[in-house]
Design a protein around this motif. Structure first.
Motif, PDB file in Angstrom:
ATOM      1  N   VAL A   1     -17.175  79.388 -52.945  1.00 39.94           N
ATOM      2  CA  VAL A   1     -16.968  81.006 -52.924  1.00 39.94           C
ATOM      3  C   VAL A   1     -17.665  81.506 -51.420  1.00 39.94           C
ATOM      4  CG1 VAL A   1     -17.448  83.290 -54.234  1.00 39.94           C
ATOM      5  CG2 VAL A   1     -15.973  81.004 -55.264  1.00 39.94           C
ATOM      6  N   ARG A   2     -19.395  80.843 -51.135  1.00 43.59           N
ATOM      7  CA  ARG A   2     -20.441  81.946 -50.548  1.00 43.59           C
ATOM      8  C   ARG A   2     -19.583  80.671 -49.103  1.00 43.59           C
ATOM      9  NH1 ARG A   2     -24.214  78.855 -54.172  1.00 43.59           N
ATOM     10  NH2 ARG A   2     -25.037  80.358 -55.452  1.00 43.59           N
ATOM     11  N   ARG A   3     -18.936  79.415 -48.786  1.00 42.95           N
ATOM     12  CA  ARG A   3     -18.220  79.494 -47.794  1.00 42.95           C
ATOM     13  C   ARG A   3     -16.747  80.802 -47.429  1.00 42.95           C
ATOM     14  NH1 ARG A   3     -14.659  74.309 -46.349  1.00 42.95           N
ATOM     15  NH2 ARG A   3     -14.771  74.571 -43.929  1.00 42.95           N
ATOM     16  N   ILE A   4     -16.135  81.153 -48.234  1.00 39.93           N
ATOM     17  CA  ILE A   4     -15.066  81.536 -47.944  1.00 39.93           C
ATOM     18  C   ILE A   4     -15.706  83.421 -48.225  1.00 39.93           C
ATOM     19  CG2 ILE A   4     -13.054  83.207 -49.413  1.00 39.93           C
ATOM     20  CD1 ILE A   4     -12.422  80.850 -50.953  1.00 39.93           C
ATOM     21  N   PHE A   5     -16.513  83.580 -48.177  1.00 45.39           N
ATOM     22  CA  PHE A   5     -17.365  85.422 -47.484  1.00 45.39           C
ATOM     23  C   PHE A   5     -17.660  84.780 -46.355  1.00 45.39           C
ATOM     24  CE2 PHE A   5     -16.403  85.882 -52.131  1.00 45.39           C
ATOM     25  CZ  PHE A   5     -16.265  87.840 -52.266  1.00 45.39           C
ATOM     26  N   GLY A   6     -18.278  83.868 -45.886  1.00 41.96           N
ATOM     27  CA  GLY A   6     -18.799  83.889 -44.370  1.00 41.96           C
ATOM     28  C   GLY A   6     -17.831  83.742 -44.052  1.00 41.96           C
ATOM     29  N   LEU A   7     -17.102  82.844 -43.964  1.00 38.78           N
ATOM     30  CA  LEU A   7     -15.749  82.829 -43.075  1.00 38.78           C
ATOM     31  C   LEU A   7     -14.842  84.044 -43.051  1.00 38.78           C
ATOM     32  CD1 LEU A   7     -13.997  79.588 -44.574  1.00 38.78           C
ATOM     33  CD2 LEU A   7     -14.428  79.873 -41.933  1.00 38.78           C
ATOM     34  N   CYS A   8     -15.109  84.723 -44.005  1.00 41.51           N
ATOM     35  CA  CYS A   8     -14.250  86.202 -43.575  1.00 41.51           C
ATOM     36  C   CYS A   8     -15.652  87.234 -42.763  1.00 41.51           C
ATOM     37  CB  CYS A   8     -14.635  87.055 -45.016  1.00 41.51           C
ATOM     38  SG  CYS A   8     -13.341  88.801 -44.787  1.00 41.51           S
ATOM     39  N   ILE A   9     -16.795  86.770 -42.899  1.00 43.08           N
ATOM     40  CA  ILE A   9     -17.894  87.707 -42.639  1.00 43.08           C
ATOM     41  C   ILE A   9     -17.970  87.000 -40.734  1.00 43.08           C
ATOM     42  CG2 ILE A   9     -20.408  87.378 -41.545  1.00 43.08           C
ATOM     43  CD1 ILE A   9     -19.511  90.048 -43.776  1.00 43.08           C
ATOM     44  N   ALA A  10     -17.530  85.742 -40.233  1.00 43.47           N
ATOM     45  CA  ALA A  10     -16.988  85.156 -39.409  1.00 43.47           C
ATOM     46  C   ALA A  10     -15.413  85.953 -38.847  1.00 43.47           C
ATOM     47  CB  ALA A  10     -16.796  83.877 -39.003  1.00 43.47           C
TER      48      ALA A  10
ATOM     49  N   GLN B   1     -23.504  92.168 -48.428  1.00 42.82           N
ATOM     50  CA  GLN B   1     -21.960  91.168 -48.094  1.00 42.82           C
ATOM     51  C   GLN B   1     -20.976  91.235 -48.556  1.00 42.82           C
ATOM     52  OE1 GLN B   1     -22.671  86.356 -48.514  1.00 42.82           O
ATOM     53  NE2 GLN B   1     -21.537  86.514 -46.967  1.00 42.82           N
ATOM     54  N   TRP B   2     -21.477  91.334 -49.500  1.00 41.94           N
ATOM     55  CA  TRP B   2     -19.685  91.523 -50.733  1.00 41.94           C
ATOM     56  C   TRP B   2     -19.342  93.023 -49.790  1.00 41.94           C
ATOM     57  CZ3 TRP B   2     -17.639  95.650 -53.773  1.00 41.94           C
ATOM     58  CH2 TRP B   2     -16.424  94.765 -53.996  1.00 41.94           C
ATOM     59  N   ASP B   3     -20.256  93.310 -50.325  1.00 44.64           N
ATOM     60  CA  ASP B   3     -19.591  95.768 -49.750  1.00 44.64           C
ATOM     61  C   ASP B   3     -19.016  95.049 -47.388  1.00 44.64           C
ATOM     62  OD1 ASP B   3     -20.187  96.338 -51.633  1.00 44.64           O
ATOM     63  OD2 ASP B   3     -22.378  97.009 -50.714  1.00 44.64           O
ATOM     64  N   ARG B   4     -19.689  94.451 -46.440  1.00 44.89           N
ATOM     65  CA  ARG B   4     -19.452  94.185 -45.767  1.00 44.89           C
ATOM     66  C   ARG B   4     -18.544  93.824 -45.156  1.00 44.89           C
ATOM     67  NH1 ARG B   4     -18.937  96.432 -41.484  1.00 44.89           N
ATOM     68  NH2 ARG B   4     -18.137  95.952 -39.914  1.00 44.89           N
ATOM     69  N   VAL B   5     -17.682  92.718 -46.743  1.00 42.43           N
ATOM     70  CA  VAL B   5     -16.745  91.879 -46.563  1.00 42.43           C
ATOM     71  C   VAL B   5     -15.645  93.275 -47.134  1.00 42.43           C
ATOM     72  CG1 VAL B   5     -14.930  90.431 -47.784  1.00 42.43           C
ATOM     73  CG2 VAL B   5     -17.797  89.614 -46.766  1.00 42.43           C
TER      74      VAL B   5
ATOM     75  N   ASN C   1     -20.247  90.835 -37.343  1.00 41.17           N
ATOM     76  CA  ASN C   1     -19.330  91.637 -38.165  1.00 41.17           C
ATOM     77  C   ASN C   1     -21.326  91.832 -39.511  1.00 41.17           C
ATOM     78  OD1 ASN C   1     -16.997  91.497 -38.064  1.00 41.17           O
ATOM     79  ND2 ASN C   1     -16.577  89.662 -38.593  1.00 41.17           N
ATOM     80  N   GLU C   2     -21.655  90.716 -39.019  1.00 41.73           N
ATOM     81  CA  GLU C   2     -22.892  91.090 -40.046  1.00 41.73           C
ATOM     82  C   GLU C   2     -24.012  92.099 -39.480  1.00 41.73           C
ATOM     83  OE1 GLU C   2     -24.835  87.777 -42.552  1.00 41.73           O
ATOM     84  OE2 GLU C   2     -24.757  86.687 -40.400  1.00 41.73           O
ATOM     85  N   LEU C   3     -24.209  92.008 -38.074  1.00 41.19           N
ATOM     86  CA  LEU C   3     -25.583  93.726 -38.215  1.00 41.19           C
ATOM     87  C   LEU C   3     -24.816  94.474 -37.813  1.00 41.19           C
ATOM     88  CD1 LEU C   3     -26.868  91.193 -34.906  1.00 41.19           C
ATOM     89  CD2 LEU C   3     -28.149  92.082 -36.805  1.00 41.19           C
ATOM     90  N   ILE C   4     -23.025  94.267 -37.605  1.00 48.37           N
ATOM     91  CA  ILE C   4     -22.490  95.756 -36.772  1.00 48.37           C
ATOM     92  C   ILE C   4     -21.304  96.866 -37.672  1.00 48.37           C
ATOM     93  CG2 ILE C   4     -21.475  96.577 -34.934  1.00 48.37           C
ATOM     94  CD1 ILE C   4     -22.546  95.383 -32.868  1.00 48.37           C
ATOM     95  N   GLU C   5     -22.358  98.367 -37.989  1.00 44.47           N
ATOM     96  CA  GLU C   5     -21.402  98.494 -38.618  1.00 44.47           C
ATOM     97  C   GLU C   5     -20.404  99.011 -38.220  1.00 44.47           C
ATOM     98  OE1 GLU C   5     -21.077 102.811 -41.789  1.00 44.47           O
ATOM     99  OE2 GLU C   5     -23.104 101.489 -41.526  1.00 44.47           O
ATOM    100  N   LYS C   6     -20.396  99.864 -36.752  1.00 41.70           N
ATOM    101  CA  LYS C   6     -19.533 100.725 -36.823  1.00 41.70           C
ATOM    102  C   LYS C   6     -19.746 100.607 -35.342  1.00 41.70           C
ATOM    103  CE  LYS C   6     -19.856 105.388 -38.260  1.00 41.70           C
ATOM    104  NZ  LYS C   6     -19.671 106.256 -38.483  1.00 41.70           N
ATOM    105  N   ILE C   7     -18.832 100.452 -33.800  1.00 39.99           N
ATOM    106  CA  ILE C   7     -19.206 101.101 -32.861  1.00 39.99           C
ATOM    107  C   ILE C   7     -18.004 102.477 -32.628  1.00 39.99           C
ATOM    108  CG2 ILE C   7     -19.090 100.301 -30.072  1.00 39.99           C
ATOM    109  CD1 ILE C   7     -19.212  97.694 -31.204  1.00 39.99           C
TER     110      ILE C   7
END
Length: 547
Positions: free
Chosen positions: A188-197, A291-295, A498-504
């Motif tokens: 599960v953590r890997r799936i969320f990490g891949l999405c963040i990536a 992390q969930w919110d970011r995904v 994706n981890e650092l920036i919400e929008k530009i």
């Protein structure tokens, strides 16, 4: 009397639901089989065959044992059907009537309910009608009681699902609690990490399949010692999406996500999210809330594919300062090195849309964003206490200012929508009165209706952002953790961005001294826009390109 035609079977049907099991041994499958066998032997019925449904409600006729028996009935292979009582066959009044009055007679099946003294060979039993009505009422009454109990449990924050989601198991010491299953939780953590990536559900499913990670079905079967499915490693896009959308991974319980309209219409319907009941901290979290919110935010930004197949790490994050729409990532086959790759406002449309150009090259954007991130993280590390204090002070004021600006933009969009309604009405009146040709009317009305649709989309986006930002609260602590994690950052990739920036946010270019200046605003996750004081290391938000 000959009770059975040659070569035909006597069907002995037994059914037991979970509710019936509470009534004691009298309704058990063993008891039913003994009673039916004895009755068949005493009354000369031979060539008997049992059909059994253990754990199935009488209100639902999609039961495996019943369906198998009906195949024999429809093949004219059954001479007699015997049940303990009418409720064993079913508790749904209308379908029971169809079976007894039309279906069984059509296939020449004699129907016997032993304890209710029903035997179709002896003619109609008027009491059977009342018995079926009573059985139907009993099922409805039981359903109401069960619904009331389930609602009470759900309102109290208990888990309503029978099986924990993938990544959790029931606590051996307390079956009502969930504990983390580390092997599945790591997936599960890997799936969320891949999405963040920056990977989409389809890409993630292909990666898991290639790495031969057991699917959820295969993993559960292995844990329970059940028969393994054929496709052990074939992950589907839908399966990945379900995991990415499962809020329970943040450690909460989400009840009442689905409902049934009635006892007889058993299809599960999606409940509106406002009807969910969410209880925080009911089990250990596998995924942090941030992390969930970011995904969820990343997945809400549909990424537009380019004709060249090239993608950008900033896709889905770049926004127009004036209309709040996304900036499309555009590439050129004539530029293999990516020098001509750029972002442009989706509402610009070659100067025919409702917005200005808002153009910036991807290479320029990459360079400026990297500089901004490096300078910001340096400032945060050097002036950690000052940054924390400043962010807490800025948060409320900046949010109020930004909300006021967006509410003003929304008000302007709504006013323009009203103006367009009046314009279209005048065009229609002119067309009816003959002041405007049909061709001219169609062309003008189509243009105004297209503008209306664009304004509707803009209004919807603004309303969503206003609602989200009204609830936004800075989480300085989480951003400080990210600042430490990326303290030595030298380059950007999709995961980092994706981890650092919400929008530009990109502003419209301005020409100053023969050069084009584009103002960029970067909003960081958890804290929004960071303003570095003048007496601290400067952070420039301007990019400069040749005019």
């Amino acid at each position: 009397m000959i009770n059975q035609q040659p070569d035909k079977i006597t069907a002995l049907y037994c059914r037991l639901s979970q509710d019936d099991a509470l009534d004691g041994e009298s309704n058990s499958i063993t008891n039913q089989k003994a009673l039916l066998s004895k009755y068949a032997a005493e009354h000369g019925f031979c060539n008997t065959m049992f059909f059994v449904d253990d754990g199935f409600s009488g209100t639902n006729f999609q039961r495996p044992g019943f369906l198998e028996m009906m195949k024999y009935v429809e093949d004219y292979s059954v001479s007699t059907l015997i049940v303990k009582d009418l409720s064993r066959l079913g508790r749904e009044y209308s379908y029971m009537g169809r079976l007894q009055d039309f279906i069984f007679p059509a296939y020449d099946v004699r129907f016997i309910a032993v304890n209710d003294d029903v035997d179709s060979a002896k003619g109609e039993n008027d009491f059977a009608v009342f018995k079926n009505v009573f059985n139907d009422y009993y099922a409805k009454d039981t359903s109401r009681k069960i619904r009331a109990v389930v609602k009470m449990r759900g309102e109290a924050g208990e888990h309503l699902t029978s099986n924990p989601p993938y990544g959790y198991v029931k606590d051996p010491a307390n079956k009502k609690k969930w504990v983390v299953d580390e092997a599945a939780a790591n997936v599960v953590r890997r799936i969320f990490g891949l999405c963040i990536a920056g990977k989409g559900p389809m890409q993630i499913s292909k990666i898991l399949t290639a790495d031969k990670v057991l699917t959820v079905t295969a993993y559960n079967a292995k844990q329970k010692g059940q028969a393994m499915p054929e496709n052990l490693y074939h992950w589907s896009q839908t399966g990945v999406v379900k995991i990415l959308e499962r809020r329970e991974y943040t450690g909460c319980t989400v009840n009442f996500k689905t409902y049934t309209k009635s006892l007889k219409f058993r299809k599960r319907m999606e409940n509106p999210k406002e009807n969910y009941r969410i209880f925080e901290g009911t089990q250990p979290a596998i995924i942090e809330q941030g992390q969930w919110d970011r995904v969820q935010a990343l997945r809400s930004h549909k990424r537009r594919r380019t004709k060249t197949g090239r993608t950008s790490i900033f896709s889905g994050l770049v926004r127009c300062a004036d209309c709040s729409s996304k900036l499309y990532f555009c590439t050129s086959r004539d530029s293999a090195d990516g020098r001509r790759d750029h972002f442009v406002c989706s509402n610009y449309k070659s100067n025919t849309g409702s917005c200005q150009i808002h153009y910036i090259r991807e290479q320029t954007l990459y360079k400026r964003v990297l500089e901004c991130v490096q300078q910001t993280l340096t400032y945060v590390r050097l002036f950690r206490d000052d940054f924390t204090q400043e962010m807490l002070l800025q948060d409320e004021a900046s949010r109020k200012a930004e909300l006021a600006q967006k509410r003003k933009a929304l008000s302007g969009a709504q006013k323009r929508m009203e103006d367009l309604d009046r314009i279209i009405q005048r065009l229609y009146e002119d067309s009816v009165l003959g002041k405007l040709s049909d061709m001219r009317f169609q062309k003008l009305s189509a243009q105004y209706e297209m503008e209306q649709e664009e304004i509707r989309q803009l209004s919807a986006a603004l309303e969503k952002e206003i609602a989200e930002e009204s609830e936004h609260v800075s989480d300085v602590g989480r951003f400080l953790q990210l600042a430490e994690q990326y303290s030595e950052i030298q380059e950007l990739d999709a995961s980092t961005v994706n981890e650092l920036i919400e929008k530009i946010v990109i502003h419209n270019p301005e020409k100053i001294g023969g050069r084009k200046h584009v103002t960029i605003e970067i909003y960081f996750t958890y804290v929004g826009k960071i303003r570095i004081p003048l007496h601290k290391p400067e952070l420039s938000f301007n990019t400069t390109e040749p005019a």
